[in-house]
Scaffold this motif. Structure first.
Motif, PDB file in Angstrom:
ATOM      1  N   ASP A 119       0.804  -1.225   0.000  1.00 31.65           N
ATOM      2  CA  ASP A 119       0.000   0.000   0.000  1.00 31.65           C
ATOM      3  C   ASP A 119       0.838   1.277   0.000  1.00 31.65           C
ATOM      4  O   ASP A 119       0.340   2.340   0.361  1.00 31.65           O
ATOM      5  CB  ASP A 119      -0.991  -0.001   1.173  1.00 31.65           C
ATOM      6  CG  ASP A 119      -0.293  -0.141   2.519  1.00 31.65           C
ATOM      7  OD1 ASP A 119       0.956  -0.120   2.536  1.00 31.65           O
ATOM      8  OD2 ASP A 119      -0.990  -0.260   3.538  1.00 31.65           O
ATOM      9  N   PRO A 156      -6.911   4.004   4.410  1.00 30.06           N
ATOM     10  CA  PRO A 156      -8.292   3.694   4.076  1.00 30.06           C
ATOM     11  C   PRO A 156      -9.094   4.967   3.812  1.00 30.06           C
ATOM     12  O   PRO A 156      -9.012   5.920   4.591  1.00 30.06           O
ATOM     13  CB  PRO A 156      -8.811   2.963   5.333  1.00 30.06           C
ATOM     14  CG  PRO A 156      -7.578   2.442   5.999  1.00 30.06           C
ATOM     15  CD  PRO A 156      -6.485   3.416   5.694  1.00 30.06           C
ATOM     16  N   ASP A 157      -9.811   4.998   2.698  1.00 33.13           N
ATOM     17  CA  ASP A 157     -10.644   6.138   2.285  1.00 33.13           C
ATOM     18  C   ASP A 157      -9.849   7.401   1.978  1.00 33.13           C
ATOM     19  O   ASP A 157     -10.451   8.464   1.806  1.00 33.13           O
ATOM     20  CB  ASP A 157     -11.711   6.489   3.354  1.00 33.13           C
ATOM     21  CG  ASP A 157     -12.648   5.325   3.605  1.00 33.13           C
ATOM     22  OD1 ASP A 157     -12.924   4.596   2.636  1.00 33.13           O
ATOM     23  OD2 ASP A 157     -13.069   5.143   4.765  1.00 33.13           O
ATOM     24  N   GLY A 158      -8.536   7.309   1.940  1.00 30.16           N
ATOM     25  CA  GLY A 158      -7.731   8.509   1.670  1.00 30.16           C
ATOM     26  C   GLY A 158      -7.807   8.889   0.205  1.00 30.16           C
ATOM     27  O   GLY A 158      -7.456   8.103  -0.668  1.00 30.16           O
ATOM     28  N   LYS A 159      -8.239  10.128  -0.064  1.00 29.42           N
ATOM     29  CA  LYS A 159      -8.461  10.540  -1.459  1.00 29.42           C
ATOM     30  C   LYS A 159      -7.150  10.651  -2.229  1.00 29.42           C
ATOM     31  O   LYS A 159      -6.984  10.071  -3.295  1.00 29.42           O
ATOM     32  CB  LYS A 159      -9.180  11.899  -1.486  1.00 29.42           C
ATOM     33  CG  LYS A 159     -10.614  11.843  -1.008  1.00 29.42           C
ATOM     34  CD  LYS A 159     -11.313  13.167  -1.339  1.00 29.42           C
ATOM     35  CE  LYS A 159     -12.638  13.281  -0.608  1.00 29.42           C
ATOM     36  NZ  LYS A 159     -12.486  13.719   0.794  1.00 29.42           N
ATOM     37  N   ASN A 202      -4.545   7.304  -2.001  1.00 32.38           N
ATOM     38  CA  ASN A 202      -4.926   6.188  -2.879  1.00 32.38           C
ATOM     39  C   ASN A 202      -4.742   6.554  -4.340  1.00 32.38           C
ATOM     40  O   ASN A 202      -4.315   5.730  -5.145  1.00 32.38           O
ATOM     41  CB  ASN A 202      -6.377   5.755  -2.612  1.00 32.38           C
ATOM     42  CG  ASN A 202      -6.436   4.896  -1.362  1.00 32.38           C
ATOM     43  OD1 ASN A 202      -6.091   3.718  -1.398  1.00 32.38           O
ATOM     44  ND2 ASN A 202      -6.827   5.488  -0.254  1.00 32.38           N
ATOM     45  N   HIS A 203      -5.055   7.805  -4.662  1.00 32.91           N
ATOM     46  CA  HIS A 203      -4.872   8.246  -6.045  1.00 32.91           C
ATOM     47  C   HIS A 203      -3.400   8.140  -6.446  1.00 32.91           C
ATOM     48  O   HIS A 203      -3.073   7.602  -7.504  1.00 32.91           O
ATOM     49  CB  HIS A 203      -5.358   9.698  -6.182  1.00 32.91           C
ATOM     50  CG  HIS A 203      -5.183  10.255  -7.547  1.00 32.91           C
ATOM     51  ND1 HIS A 203      -6.084  10.044  -8.559  1.00 32.91           N
ATOM     52  CD2 HIS A 203      -4.173  10.990  -8.091  1.00 32.91           C
ATOM     53  CE1 HIS A 203      -5.658  10.625  -9.656  1.00 32.91           C
ATOM     54  NE2 HIS A 203      -4.493  11.217  -9.392  1.00 32.91           N
ATOM     55  N   THR A 213     -15.429  17.638  13.186  1.00 40.30           N
ATOM     56  CA  THR A 213     -14.827  17.505  11.849  1.00 40.30           C
ATOM     57  C   THR A 213     -14.327  18.863  11.370  1.00 40.30           C
ATOM     58  O   THR A 213     -15.073  19.855  11.411  1.00 40.30           O
ATOM     59  CB  THR A 213     -15.877  16.954  10.852  1.00 40.30           C
ATOM     60  OG1 THR A 213     -16.416  15.761  11.395  1.00 40.30           O
ATOM     61  CG2 THR A 213     -15.254  16.663   9.496  1.00 40.30           C
ATOM     62  N   ASP A 234     -12.695  19.721   5.754  1.00 42.85           N
ATOM     63  CA  ASP A 234     -13.299  18.464   5.285  1.00 42.85           C
ATOM     64  C   ASP A 234     -14.772  18.677   4.955  1.00 42.85           C
ATOM     65  O   ASP A 234     -15.278  18.168   3.959  1.00 42.85           O
ATOM     66  CB  ASP A 234     -13.188  17.362   6.354  1.00 42.85           C
ATOM     67  CG  ASP A 234     -11.745  16.956   6.614  1.00 42.85           C
ATOM     68  OD1 ASP A 234     -10.869  17.423   5.860  1.00 42.85           O
ATOM     69  OD2 ASP A 234     -11.486  16.201   7.561  1.00 42.85           O
ATOM     70  N   GLU A 272     -16.256  18.145   1.244  1.00 45.54           N
ATOM     71  CA  GLU A 272     -17.316  17.134   1.096  1.00 45.54           C
ATOM     72  C   GLU A 272     -18.536  17.744   0.412  1.00 45.54           C
ATOM     73  O   GLU A 272     -19.230  17.083  -0.358  1.00 45.54           O
ATOM     74  CB  GLU A 272     -17.683  16.633   2.515  1.00 45.54           C
ATOM     75  CG  GLU A 272     -18.336  15.285   2.589  1.00 45.54           C
ATOM     76  CD  GLU A 272     -17.543  14.180   1.899  1.00 45.54           C
ATOM     77  OE1 GLU A 272     -18.189  13.382   1.223  1.00 45.54           O
ATOM     78  OE2 GLU A 272     -16.285  14.129   2.011  1.00 45.54           O
TER      79      GLU A 272
END
Ligand SMILES: Cc1cc2nc3c(=O)[nH]c(=O)nc-3n(C[C@H](O)[C@H](O)[C@H](O)COP(=O)(O)OP(=O)(O)OC[C@H]3O[C@@H](n4cnc5c(N)ncnc54)[C@H](O)[C@@H]3O)c2cc1C
Ligand code: FES
Length: 351
Positions: free
Chosen positions: A52, A109-112, A115-116, A285, A289, A293
């Motif tokens: 990862d 996990p869920d990282g924009k 992960n890109h 939050t 974010d 969102e």
């Protein structure tokens, strides 16, 4: 008319005929890394490191001023049509001959963005760059003994240091769930084989979490060592307490990838008045974010309260600083850092 005035008039004319795109946009198509452009970089390669994590090789544009080992760079990446900014430590040495720099990213996990970059970034892609910054760097005076205390992706700034500077006596304690999760493992083992580093790997899946109060069992002279530590908040909080408890806190240098303490408060309706959007936000939050969102264009950088890349006017209402719990109320000219501020009741953010 002077030649400068002529150039300026010609440029204005060009701007008129190229509207809505500006001449600089056309120049970006043919010469994106030119010196006068906003600083850009081109991704030239993506090398997988673990399941990862990947190293991204970037050729910076002409305005790049270099870096000091341990520093980070903010990059702007387009993900699904939205420009998102994140900070990444530079893992290449400062004297790399081909002028390229590398960052090493661990997909969360869920990282924009992570992960890109790890799974979808392609060579040839242009990204925006800032100049390198950060004070997690080696001291001018060379310490006789060094300790690197790292976990997970926290190894990245330290790898930048290891690739740059050799010490006679350097020890590393690195934590990762399993051997195959250790980023740069082969290179670390080469350093060990060449007697440039003593390394203890803590594999937390089998060994359990590192108990910092028992560090002396792994590194008996830890308190004498100038220490650079980077990893999750739990490790760094424990290290700060341990070093302070032994009166040697000035020997500990830490780098955090996320803001430390979170103090949650009241929720509220947040209005982004420029974009004309109103959404409900909880009191924990960050407004950065919440805005992203909701599809609001939010400037950002480190996302942890250090770069001030996210400051935005607070038009009405109140927000809470998530690090301290302090409340800021709207008044003319008040700016807030949206990455470390949450709604404290209804508020209006000028975005
Ligand atoms: C100075 C500095 C240097 C950094 N250097 C590196 C580096 O070398 N390599 C690297 O991989 N990352 C590094 N980071 C972290 C990086 O900037 C991003 O925060 C990270 O990649 C996550 O971004 P994302 O867009 O994937 O996640 P987001 O989409 O922003 O967040 C997704 C979810 O993950 C949570 N989250 C956000 N960041 C983290 C995190 N770091 N750890 C765990 N959960 C998180 C969020 O709260 C959210 O719930 C650094 C951060 C700083 C401030
Ligand atoms: S994004 Fe860096 S201070 Fe908010």
């Amino acid at each position: 008319m002077t030649s400068a005035a002529l150039r300026s008039r010609a440029w204005k004319l060009l701007e008129m005929v190229t509207t809505p795109l500006l001449p600089s946009d056309y120049l970006d198509l043919v010469s994106p890394l030119r010196a006068s452009a906003d600083l850009r970089g081109r991704i030239e390669a993506v090398h997988p490191e673990t399941g990862d994590a990947a190293t991204i090789v970037i050729r910076p544009g002409r305005g790049w001023r270099g870096h000091t080992a341990g520093q980070y760079v903010r990059i702007g990446v387009d993900v699904d049509g939205v420009r998102l900014w994140r900070a990444y430590s530079i893992t290449s040495p400062t004297n790399r001959r081909d002028g390229r720099v590398t960052i090493t990213v661990k997909a969360i996990p869920d990282g924009k963005v992570s992960n890109h970059l790890v799974r979808r970034a392609k060579p040839g892609t242009l990204i925006q760059l800032d100049q390198s910054t950060g004070d997690f760097v080696l001291s001018q005076a060379r310490p006789a003994k060094v300790l690197y205390l790292t976990a997970g992706s926290g190894i990245t700034p330290v790898m930048g240091m290891l690739r740059d500077t050799e010490f006679d006596d350097a020890v590393m304690v690195h934590c990762a769930p399993r051997p195959q999760d250790v980023i740069f493992r082969d290179e670390l083992h080469d350093l060990v084989a060449n007697k440039k580093l003593r390394l203890t790997e803590v594999h937390t899946d089998s060994d359990g979490m590192l108990d910092i109060t028992r560090l002396h069992e792994l590194v008996p002279d830890w308190a004498e060592r100038e220490t650079w530590a980077c990893g999750p908040a739990g490790l760094l909080d424990a290290a700060e307490e341990h070093w302070t408890g032994h009166g040697v806190q000035e020997r500990l240098h830490t780098e955090r990838f996320r803001p430390g303490i979170v103090v949650a408060g009241d929720d509220g309706e947040v209005t982004f008045s420029v974009s004309g959007k109103t959404v409900h936000a909880d009191g924990a939050t960050p407004l950065l974010d919440i805005g992203e969102e909701a599809g609001v264009l939010m400037p950002s950088g480190c996302r942890m309260g250090i770069c001030f890349g996210c400051v935005t006017p607070l038009k009405a209402g109140a927000v809470r600083d998530l690090r301290t719990g302090e409340i800021t109320e709207a008044e003319p000219g008040v700016l807030i850092q949206t990455c470390v501020s949450a709604a404290a009741g209804p508020c209006d953010i000028e975005r």
